[in-house]
Design an enzyme around this catalytic site. Structure first.
Site, PDB file in Angstrom:
ATOM      1  N   ASN A 149       6.298  -3.114 -39.717  1.00 47.63           N
ATOM      2  CA  ASN A 149       5.491  -4.077 -38.933  1.00 47.63           C
ATOM      3  C   ASN A 149       4.011  -3.716 -38.921  1.00 47.63           C
ATOM      4  O   ASN A 149       3.299  -3.974 -37.962  1.00 47.63           O
ATOM      5  CB  ASN A 149       6.021  -4.232 -37.500  1.00 47.63           C
ATOM      6  CG  ASN A 149       7.265  -5.110 -37.438  1.00 47.63           C
ATOM      7  OD1 ASN A 149       7.417  -6.014 -38.258  1.00 47.63           O
ATOM      8  ND2 ASN A 149       8.145  -4.846 -36.485  1.00 47.63           N
ATOM      9  N   THR A 161      19.341  -5.753 -34.939  1.00 49.11           N
ATOM     10  CA  THR A 161      19.103  -7.195 -34.933  1.00 49.11           C
ATOM     11  C   THR A 161      20.034  -7.857 -35.949  1.00 49.11           C
ATOM     12  O   THR A 161      20.009  -7.499 -37.121  1.00 49.11           O
ATOM     13  CB  THR A 161      17.620  -7.459 -35.281  1.00 49.11           C
ATOM     14  OG1 THR A 161      16.832  -6.977 -34.198  1.00 49.11           O
ATOM     15  CG2 THR A 161      17.343  -8.935 -35.486  1.00 49.11           C
ATOM     16  N   ASN A 188       8.876   0.650 -33.284  1.00 52.50           N
ATOM     17  CA  ASN A 188       8.953  -0.280 -34.420  1.00 52.50           C
ATOM     18  C   ASN A 188       7.952  -1.430 -34.429  1.00 52.50           C
ATOM     19  O   ASN A 188       8.226  -2.489 -35.007  1.00 52.50           O
ATOM     20  CB  ASN A 188      10.391  -0.812 -34.555  1.00 52.50           C
ATOM     21  CG  ASN A 188      11.399   0.303 -34.764  1.00 52.50           C
ATOM     22  OD1 ASN A 188      11.008   1.429 -35.067  1.00 52.50           O
ATOM     23  ND2 ASN A 188      12.680   0.036 -34.596  1.00 52.50           N
ATOM     24  N   HIS A 237      12.417  -0.985 -25.349  1.00 51.74           N
ATOM     25  CA  HIS A 237      12.073  -0.894 -26.771  1.00 51.74           C
ATOM     26  C   HIS A 237      10.559  -0.721 -26.894  1.00 51.74           C
ATOM     27  O   HIS A 237       9.808  -1.675 -26.761  1.00 51.74           O
ATOM     28  CB  HIS A 237      12.544  -2.167 -27.483  1.00 51.74           C
ATOM     29  CG  HIS A 237      12.500  -2.100 -28.985  1.00 51.74           C
ATOM     30  ND1 HIS A 237      11.977  -1.024 -29.671  1.00 51.74           N
ATOM     31  CD2 HIS A 237      12.927  -2.974 -29.935  1.00 51.74           C
ATOM     32  CE1 HIS A 237      12.082  -1.252 -30.973  1.00 51.74           C
ATOM     33  NE2 HIS A 237      12.650  -2.426 -31.159  1.00 51.74           N
ATOM     34  N   TYR A 244       6.727  -3.385 -31.963  1.00 50.07           N
ATOM     35  CA  TYR A 244       6.809  -4.491 -31.003  1.00 50.07           C
ATOM     36  C   TYR A 244       5.829  -4.228 -29.844  1.00 50.07           C
ATOM     37  O   TYR A 244       5.086  -3.246 -29.869  1.00 50.07           O
ATOM     38  CB  TYR A 244       8.273  -4.718 -30.597  1.00 50.07           C
ATOM     39  CG  TYR A 244       9.065  -5.074 -31.845  1.00 50.07           C
ATOM     40  CD1 TYR A 244       8.831  -6.289 -32.501  1.00 50.07           C
ATOM     41  CD2 TYR A 244       9.954  -4.175 -32.441  1.00 50.07           C
ATOM     42  CE1 TYR A 244       9.485  -6.603 -33.694  1.00 50.07           C
ATOM     43  CE2 TYR A 244      10.605  -4.489 -33.637  1.00 50.07           C
ATOM     44  CZ  TYR A 244      10.365  -5.702 -34.254  1.00 50.07           C
ATOM     45  OH  TYR A 244      10.985  -6.009 -35.440  1.00 50.07           O
TER      46      TYR A 244
HETATM   47  C1  PHB Z   1      14.427  -6.029 -37.854  1.00 44.82           C
HETATM   48  O1  PHB Z   1      14.712  -7.181 -37.570  1.00 44.82           O
HETATM   49  O2  PHB Z   1      14.350  -5.634 -39.029  1.00 44.82           O
HETATM   50  C2  PHB Z   1      14.151  -5.080 -36.758  1.00 44.82           C
HETATM   51  C3  PHB Z   1      14.222  -5.511 -35.467  1.00 44.82           C
HETATM   52  C4  PHB Z   1      13.969  -4.610 -34.447  1.00 44.82           C
HETATM   53  C5  PHB Z   1      13.639  -3.311 -34.747  1.00 44.82           C
HETATM   54  C6  PHB Z   1      13.564  -2.890 -36.049  1.00 44.82           C
HETATM   55  C7  PHB Z   1      13.834  -3.778 -37.058  1.00 44.82           C
HETATM   56  O3  PHB Z   1      13.362  -2.454 -33.783  1.00 44.82           O
END
Ligand code: PHB
Length: 375
Positions: A249, A40, A192, A189, A194
């Site tokens: 997260n 990102t 992490n 995805h 989401y």
């Molecule tokens: C982040 O913005 O830190 C981020 C975004 C997506 C990911 C992991 C980290 O899968």
């Protein structure tokens, strides 16, 4: 999958021949086993459309065997950060087309990462200031990134079971859009913290319907997405990303081995292009950091991409030892557009600058130097 010959000549104990050898990935021949991890960078243009600076950034990194794009929203309701690109509108498709053209011109391959951030969002980023959605109405600890700075996360709205088919449909449409743009494949995805990961792990999923509770129920949403996306692309051009022990997260699971062992067992029959695993806890940089690498590698039937703090030496060993087929590098590719060439010659690496990771202009994005050209 791995048939690397150990080379007798080593530099500083390890050569990078394993990482620099070609590999098959689904229908593709990759020029090396180095993957640029999805990162990102918050530099999309107006309307979350990829722009010139993004074309330059990806073109510069097209010597990777495979690029996995930064996470890209499947719909306006999937946005979680300012300036992240989407794959739901015609301008976004057109913007990505230019990125892909540049990568292909240089002989690179690029998959798009399909992203829905779920509860890791904020009303100020969403249409009509709507609440973020999640499997359960559990507010994550921490702060959302908004256009006016960090703001505490809000309590998300738990999705009704009847709403889930429409989200799966958004994944399907986004997968079609990625195909129109000309990507080589897509990555779901599911890592992490989401939305798909929020369903997988029991710290964020307290549902009592068909989408919560048992392993089968928690995996249902991801498998429905996988059905939809492979229906568009065919299985051999679709990868899935997981992060079993990542607490980033505010994520947790009471039994990651059971949860992710089950998920991988269910993914095997698809014959996917790859499984991409964040093997570490991104928030833990201390000693003892790490996940027993071979757990999911051995459970997964096809190409395994390892991720999480690998460098030249550890990446090379992972490939030569058979712990991974491909290795993805985030920060190292961010700061070294010519990373494969640097690994080949064991050159010094540019240091990544965390101040310019998220948002801004070409500084810390497209201005990391290449090695000087050889005569
Ligand atoms: C982040 O913005 O830190 C981020 C975004 C997506 C990911 C992991 C980290 O899968």
């Amino acid at each position: 999958m791995t048939d690397i010959q150990q080379n007798s000549e080593t530099i500083n104990g390890t050569n990078a021949d394993g990482l620099l050898s070609p590999a098959k990935l689904g229908p593709y021949s990759l020029k090396n086993r180095m993957v640029m991890a999805p990162l990102t960078r918050n530099r999309a243009g107006e309307g979350n459309v990829p722009q010139d600076i993004n074309v330059t950034y990806y073109r510069q990194r097209s010597s990777a065997g495979l690029i996995v794009s930064e996470g890209s929203q499947i719909s306006p309701h999937a946005v979680g950060y300012p300036g992240t690109p989407g794959i739901h509108g015609p301008e976004q498709i057109a913007g990505w087309k230019r990125v892909i053209g540049a990568v292909h011109e240089n002989g690179g391959r690029i998959f798009l990462q399909l992203w829905h951030t779920g509860r890791i969002s904020h009303p100020s980023l969403l249409p009509d200031g709507e609440l973020p959605v999640a499997p359960s109405a559990i507010k994550p600890a921490g702060e959302a990134v908004t256009f006016s700075g960090p703001k505490p996360f809000v309590t998300p709205r738990a999705l009704e079971p009847g709403e889930l088919p429409a989200i799966v449909e958004q994944y399907r449409q986004a997968a079609r859009n990625a195909q129109s743009a000309g990507f080589d494949g897509v990555e779901i995805h599911a890592a992490n913290g989401y939305l798909p990961d929020q369903f997988l792990r029991d710290g964020s999923n307290k549902r009592t319907d068909d989408y919560g509770g048992s392993l089968e129920n928690r995996a249902r949403f991801l498998l429905e997405i996988t059905d939809a996306v492979t229906g568009v692309w065919g299985s051999e051009r679709v990868g899935v990303r997981l992060s079993p022990i990542n607490t980033f997260n505010d994520m947790s699971d009471s039994d990651p081995d059971a949860t992710f062992g089950f998920v991988v067992e269910k993914l095997n029959p698809y014959g996917l292009a790859y499984l991409h695993v964040v093997e570490v806890d991104m928030l833990d940089s201390g000693p003892g950091r790490g996940y027993e690498r071979r757990k999911l590698r051995d459970a997964f039937a096809a190409t395994y991409i390892a991720n999480g703090g690998y460098d030249r030496e550890r990446g090379s060993l992972a490939v030569t030892d058979g712990d991974a087929d491909l290795v993805s590098f985030g920060r190292l590719f961010l700061a070294n557009p010519d990373l494969p060439e640097r690994f080949a010659s064991d050159a010094t690496l540019n240091e990544p600058d965390p101040e310019t990771f998220y948002g801004g202009d070409e500084r810390g994005y497209t201005d990391y130097p290449f090695l000087p050209a050889k005569d």
